[in-house]
Design a protein around this motif. Structure first.
Motif, PDB file in Angstrom:
ATOM      1  N   GLY A 288     -38.855  35.932  47.665  1.00 31.64           N
ATOM      2  CA  GLY A 288     -37.522  35.608  48.149  1.00 31.64           C
ATOM      3  C   GLY A 288     -37.236  34.127  47.981  1.00 31.64           C
ATOM      4  N   GLY A 289     -36.261  33.640  48.736  1.00 28.56           N
ATOM      5  CA  GLY A 289     -35.881  32.242  48.638  1.00 28.56           C
ATOM      6  C   GLY A 289     -36.946  31.320  49.189  1.00 28.56           C
ATOM      7  N   ARG A 290     -36.769  30.036  48.882  1.00 28.89           N
ATOM      8  CA  ARG A 290     -37.706  29.003  49.341  1.00 28.89           C
ATOM      9  C   ARG A 290     -39.135  29.272  48.883  1.00 28.89           C
ATOM     10  N   ARG A 291     -39.268  29.758  47.655  1.00 27.86           N
ATOM     11  CA  ARG A 291     -40.620  29.949  47.118  1.00 27.86           C
ATOM     12  C   ARG A 291     -41.212  28.640  46.652  1.00 27.86           C
ATOM     13  N   ASN A 292     -40.348  27.758  46.140  1.00 20.98           N
ATOM     14  CA  ASN A 292     -40.854  26.585  45.432  1.00 20.98           C
ATOM     15  C   ASN A 292     -41.235  25.476  46.409  1.00 20.98           C
ATOM     16  N   LEU A 293     -42.492  25.092  46.392  1.00 23.00           N
ATOM     17  CA  LEU A 293     -42.968  24.003  47.245  1.00 23.00           C
ATOM     18  C   LEU A 293     -42.630  22.633  46.657  1.00 23.00           C
ATOM     19  N   ILE A 294     -42.220  22.624  45.397  1.00 20.01           N
ATOM     20  CA  ILE A 294     -41.833  21.376  44.737  1.00 20.01           C
ATOM     21  C   ILE A 294     -40.368  21.077  45.044  1.00 20.01           C
ATOM     22  N   ILE A 295     -40.066  19.827  45.324  1.00 19.50           N
ATOM     23  CA  ILE A 295     -38.686  19.392  45.538  1.00 19.50           C
ATOM     24  C   ILE A 295     -38.160  18.782  44.245  1.00 19.50           C
ATOM     25  N   ASN A 296     -36.929  19.111  43.904  1.00 16.44           N
ATOM     26  CA  ASN A 296     -36.261  18.532  42.731  1.00 16.44           C
ATOM     27  C   ASN A 296     -36.942  18.942  41.422  1.00 16.44           C
ATOM     28  N   GLY A 297     -37.458  20.158  41.384  1.00 20.44           N
ATOM     29  CA  GLY A 297     -38.198  20.622  40.206  1.00 20.44           C
ATOM     30  C   GLY A 297     -37.357  20.689  38.945  1.00 20.44           C
ATOM     31  N   ALA A 298     -36.033  20.793  39.094  1.00 22.67           N
ATOM     32  CA  ALA A 298     -35.152  20.852  37.920  1.00 22.67           C
ATOM     33  C   ALA A 298     -34.639  19.466  37.526  1.00 22.67           C
ATOM     34  N   MET A 299     -35.187  18.425  38.138  1.00 29.14           N
ATOM     35  CA  MET A 299     -34.880  17.027  37.783  1.00 29.14           C
ATOM     36  C   MET A 299     -33.394  16.710  37.924  1.00 29.14           C
TER      37      MET A 299
ATOM     38  N   VAL B 206     -40.264  22.552  37.341  1.00 29.83           N
ATOM     39  CA  VAL B 206     -41.595  22.538  37.967  1.00 29.83           C
ATOM     40  C   VAL B 206     -41.550  23.344  39.258  1.00 29.83           C
ATOM     41  N   GLN B 207     -42.443  24.288  39.366  1.00 26.21           N
ATOM     42  CA  GLN B 207     -42.475  25.166  40.547  1.00 26.21           C
ATOM     43  C   GLN B 207     -43.920  25.417  40.954  1.00 26.21           C
ATOM     44  N   LEU B 208     -44.176  25.292  42.241  1.00 28.00           N
ATOM     45  CA  LEU B 208     -45.481  25.645  42.806  1.00 28.00           C
ATOM     46  C   LEU B 208     -45.220  26.641  43.927  1.00 28.00           C
ATOM     47  N   GLU B 209     -45.866  27.803  43.835  1.00 34.32           N
ATOM     48  CA  GLU B 209     -45.563  28.855  44.806  1.00 34.32           C
ATOM     49  C   GLU B 209     -46.845  29.562  45.223  1.00 34.32           C
ATOM     50  N   LEU B 210     -46.779  30.145  46.385  1.00 36.85           N
ATOM     51  CA  LEU B 210     -47.911  30.923  46.871  1.00 36.85           C
ATOM     52  C   LEU B 210     -48.054  32.186  46.029  1.00 36.85           C
ATOM     53  N   GLY B 211     -49.282  32.633  45.836  1.00 37.66           N
ATOM     54  CA  GLY B 211     -49.523  33.866  45.108  1.00 37.66           C
ATOM     55  C   GLY B 211     -50.015  33.639  43.693  1.00 37.66           C
ATOM     56  N   GLU B 212     -50.293  34.733  43.042  1.00 36.88           N
ATOM     57  CA  GLU B 212     -50.913  34.677  41.719  1.00 36.88           C
ATOM     58  C   GLU B 212     -49.915  34.828  40.582  1.00 36.88           C
TER      59      GLU B 212
END
Lengths: 279, 65
Positions: free
Chosen positions: A16-27, A185-191
């Motif tokens: 769902g939403g808020r998966r990405n732990l990185i902020i401003n990943g789309a620069m 840039v995206q960092l998310e929980l899971g495989e």
């Protein structure tokens, strides 16, 4: 079917939403300006670079993205990364020991191919290895080409030692030996690397402003020779303040929500200011 | 991080020291005395390494002065 997500995965991993732990990943957000050349400094908000002659916003981007960061190579290998704030000092929160996080990003180089290495470490500060604990990975390397490609790397989360002062999980992509571009840039929980989570400019700006905020030119109405300036977003810590003064003397500063200036004798007191609470 | 001209400063209305006024990477900056602030942490590291000295704050004005 390859790359599908089954029901079990749906409940085990976040899609769902808020998966990405990185902020401003789309620069998208560049409060400090759209080109930076100081090694070790932040360029696109929340992203630092080291050893590049410049890190600049560029419109060369893969489908679905508007901007990338262009890292211009000079002599040394470039490093690029983002410190991810932990919920409290020494507390890893949702980064549960033994579980997996997956990094994904789009990258390309100007010419040839470029082998790069990605690491994530729990750290006390972004450039200090004191009490560092490394995330482990069996696929932390990639070879970038001249074609925009999405790369993915999975990491197993380690345990922060008791009584450590680790405050962040530091993502770092290093050994970049040529001029390169990166975004998404995206960092998310899971495989599983799920599609990039696009957020609006306003959302990303507010997330960035927890760490750094730069005003436009401002007018301040004084009262008894002093004026308060309130931040749009409460800062991570008490921030450092740089001000450009039209009249008066900046003073400070015991709050994460505001600062004040004193010695003002006219309305137009502070021309602009920056508040820095970066990791 | 290049730090020069570092000096403690008092709050405007008290003699409590609240910040360090310094030139940080060429920019006039007020750095709070907060260990979680990375500028402050770096300034303290430089002080401990003998690379930087912080001047004391000015004496607060005496009453009636």
């Amino acid at each position: 079917m390859a790359n599908s997500i089954d029901l079990a995965t749906l409940f085990r991993e976040q899609i769902g939403g808020r998966r990405n732990l990185i902020i401003n990943g789309a620069m998208q957000v560049w409060q400090r300006g759209t080109s930076q050349s100081v090694s070790g400094s932040y360029a696109a908000d929340r992203f630092w670079m080291a050893n590049a002659s410049s890190a600049a916003r560029d419109t060369d981007a893969p489908s679905g993205f508007t901007y990338s960061t262009k890292l211009t190579h000079s002599a040394s290998d470039i490093a690029f990364g983002q410190p991810i704030e932990l919920p409290a000092t020494g507390k890893q929160g949702q980064l549960v020991s033994g579980q997996t996080v997956t990094l994904s990003y789009y990258a390309k180089v100007d010419e040839g191919t470029e082998p790069v290495t990605t690491v994530i470490n729990f750290r006390e500060s972004k450039f200090s290895g004191t009490n560092q604990v490394a995330f482990t990975s069996s696929n932390s390397s990639a070879t970038w080409t001249t074609t925009w490609t999405r790369y993915t790397h999975s990491f197993t989360i380690p345990t922060i030692p008791d009584n450590s002062n680790n405050t962040l999980a530091g993502l770092e992509i290093g050994n970049i030996g040529g001029t390169a571009y990166i975004t998404g840039v995206q960092l998310e929980l899971g495989e599983t690397a799920t599609p990039f989570e696009h957020r609006s400019y306003g959302e990303e700006l507010a997330l960035c402003q927890r760490y750094y905020e730069k005003s436009a030119n401002v007018f301040i109405r004084e009262a008894d020779g002093m004026a308060n300036v309130f931040f749009k977003v409460r800062k991570r810590s008490y921030p450092s303040i740089s001000v450009t003064i039209g009249s008066g003397t900046a003073s400070l500063l015991e709050y994460p929500d505001m600062f004040y200036v004193s010695g003002i004798n006219q309305y137009y007191a502070v021309e602009s200011w920056e508040a820095n609470s970066e990791l | 991080m290049e730090v020069t001209n570092a000096k403690y400063i008092n709050a405007a209305t008290t003699d409590k020291i609240v910040a360090i006024h310094a030139t940080v990477d060429g920019k006039e900056t007020f750095v709070p005395l907060d260990p979680a602030n990375t500028d402050y942490a770096e300034i303290m590291r430089q002080v401990e390494a003998g690379e930087l000295t912080i001047e004391p704050a000015d004496e607060p004005p005496t009453e009636g002065a």
